[in-house]
Scaffold this motif. Structure first.
Motif, PDB file in Angstrom:
ATOM      1  N   ARG A  30       0.841  -1.210   0.000  1.00  0.00           N
ATOM      2  CA  ARG A  30       0.000   0.000   0.000  1.00  0.00           C
ATOM      3  C   ARG A  30       0.876   1.260   0.000  1.00  0.00           C
ATOM      4  N   ASP A  42       5.493  -7.212   5.659  1.00  0.00           N
ATOM      5  CA  ASP A  42       4.811  -8.476   5.925  1.00  0.00           C
ATOM      6  C   ASP A  42       4.800  -9.294   4.645  1.00  0.00           C
ATOM      7  N   ARG A 112     -10.142 -12.106   3.595  1.00  0.00           N
ATOM      8  CA  ARG A 112     -10.319 -12.037   5.044  1.00  0.00           C
ATOM      9  C   ARG A 112      -9.651 -10.793   5.630  1.00  0.00           C
ATOM     10  N   PHE A 166      -7.345   4.343   8.959  1.00  0.00           N
ATOM     11  CA  PHE A 166      -6.778   4.365   7.607  1.00  0.00           C
ATOM     12  C   PHE A 166      -7.313   5.548   6.814  1.00  0.00           C
TER      13      PHE A 166
END
Ligand code: ATP
Ligand code: MG
Length: 410
Positions: A30, A42, A112, A166
């Motif tokens: 992102r 990650d 998810r 966010f």
């Protein structure tokens, strides 16, 4: 280092799942797409955690099983940690805990996740893989839940706060209407979340460059009052000028300062707030300091101000001054008095930030050496003497104070 990790996890990946595949996911993808700094990387993989451990061992890479039950292994290269997590799908959830199963299905892993901008992957070639329409939302800075917003919130109520967090960091324009509506409808569920999760999310939100718009929307849909009822009596109006002042004066965003700006300076209430949200001891002390500190009169002399600093400590006063300066600067554009006031507050703030507490040069042993028997009178005499010393602005030295102690003791 990242290249090495992806290479070792993707070794003999021939398009099939047996070989295993790994992609960067979430915040790192992102932020690089938005041209923003990346904090931690990650990695998602089809490999099981044991396979990740084995490959790391074979390649001589340090691997720490940091969360095996969640499928997470941390690989360390050049001292940098990389969290590698096996793909998962949700099996069941009660809004607070999710039961997950390992999988090799990238789409299920994406679905998810909470927001479309957080569910993008980058493969070993740097190719972006978008399974949920996240790229378009990155483009327009649209903060949007993956799938049905209400359902995603019912799975994990913390996502209400993540939506606004966010939005604070990356959103533009208005928050996504469906997401906003779903957050409003589910707001009462926030009470069921653990204090740690709420405060950790709120602290991040308050640490955004400018949390002002997100706070306005949170107030608008009554999410703010759900987690911070104290803000209702006080309001969030001080935030825009505080943020502008921080920018102008180069102060780093400080979540606690922003929190202090939106709750009343009432010691008992702040203590209750700190306990409810489980702030750390030092956070709670910082927050409370600003309430117990006497208000600063911006016209006080620098000598009087030094006495105030000595008696109240610089931390609480610094916070008060920063908040007062934010308010004054907010009004200064159209008000000459406020402009002058800002200048005076700014000077006091400089003084507070560079102030060093003078050490009172007399102690209990000196009192007893002056033949005063130990007991409550020792403390009383010391307090009287220290008070006089402060009143004369720390002018007397130890010898003069000891002489005065003799007189006082008579
Ligand atoms: P940053 O680390 O910059 O705050 P991030 O996107 O890495 O941003 P994290 O909270 O570290 O955010 O979470 C990593 C990823 O895990 C997210 O990008 C998201 O895909 C997923 N995620 C985290 N928390 C949740 C949640 N409560 N519900 C669904 N997905 C989540
Ligand atoms: Mg992260």
């Amino acid at each position: 280092a990242l290249g090495r990790i992806l290479a070792l996890l993707n070794a003999d990946h021939g398009g099939g799942v047996e070989g295993g595949e790994a992609r960067v996911v979430g915040g790192a993808v992102r932020n690089s797409l938005m041209g923003l700094p990346v904090s931690d990387i990650d990695i998602a993989t089809t490999l099981r955690p044991e396979a990740v451990m084995e490959r790391a061992a074979a390649a001589g890479v340090k691997a720490v099983p940091t969360g095996l039950q969640h499928g997470t292994v941390t690989l360390v290269i050049d001292g940098k940690p990389f969290e590698v997590t096996t793909l998962r799908t949700d099996v069941e959830t009660d809004g607070r805990h999710a039961k997950v199963a390992f999988s090799t299905d990238w789409k299920a892993d994406a679905e998810r996740r909470d927001l479309t901008i957080n569910a993008l992957y980058a493969d070993a070639e740097g190719e972006v893989v978008d399974l949920v329409g996240g790229l378009a939302d990155i483009e327009t800075r649209n903060i949007r839940f993956i799938g049905d917003a209400a359902r995603r919130i019912a799975e994990d109520h913390l996502r209400i706060l993540r939506f606004f967090r966010f939005f604070a960091y990356y959103g533009s324009g208005r928050p996504d209407a469906e997401g906003l509506k779903a957050c409003a409808a589910a707001r009462s569920k926030l009470k069921a979340l653990s204090a740690e999760r709420v405060w950790s999310e709120l602290r991040k939100l308050l640490g955004a460059d400018d949390p002002g718009r997100a706070l306005l929307w949170m107030r608008q849909v009554a999410v703010l009052t759900e987690i911070l009822p104290e803000s209702e009596r006080w309001g969030i109006d001080a935030i825009p000028s505080l943020v502008a002042t921080e920018k102008a004066l180069g102060w780093a965003p400080d979540p606690l300062l922003r929190l202090a700006a939106i709750v009343p300076p009432d010691a008992a209430r702040l203590e209750a707030l700190s306990a409810r949200l489980k702030l750390s001891n030092s956070e709670a002390a910082t927050l409370k300091a600003w309430a117990i500190t006497a208000p600063v009169n911006d016209e006080m002399t620098s000598a009087a101000f030094e006495r105030l600093l000595y008696r109240n400590g610089a931390d609480g006063i610094t916070t008060r001054l920063k908040l007062a300066l934010g308010v004054a600067r907010g009004k200064a554009e159209s008000d000459l008095d406020e402009m002058a006031r800002s200048a005076r507050l700014g000077k006091l703030l400089d003084q507070a930030m560079t102030w060093k507490k003078p050490q009172f040069p007399v102690n209990g042993a000196d009192v007893i050496a002056a033949d005063i028997p130990s007991g409550p009178r020792v403390g009383e005499l010391l307090a009287v003497l220290e008070n006089q010393w402060v009143e004369e602005n720390f002018a007397s030295d130890r010898a003069a104070l000891l002489a005065r102690l003799q007189q006082l003791a008579q």
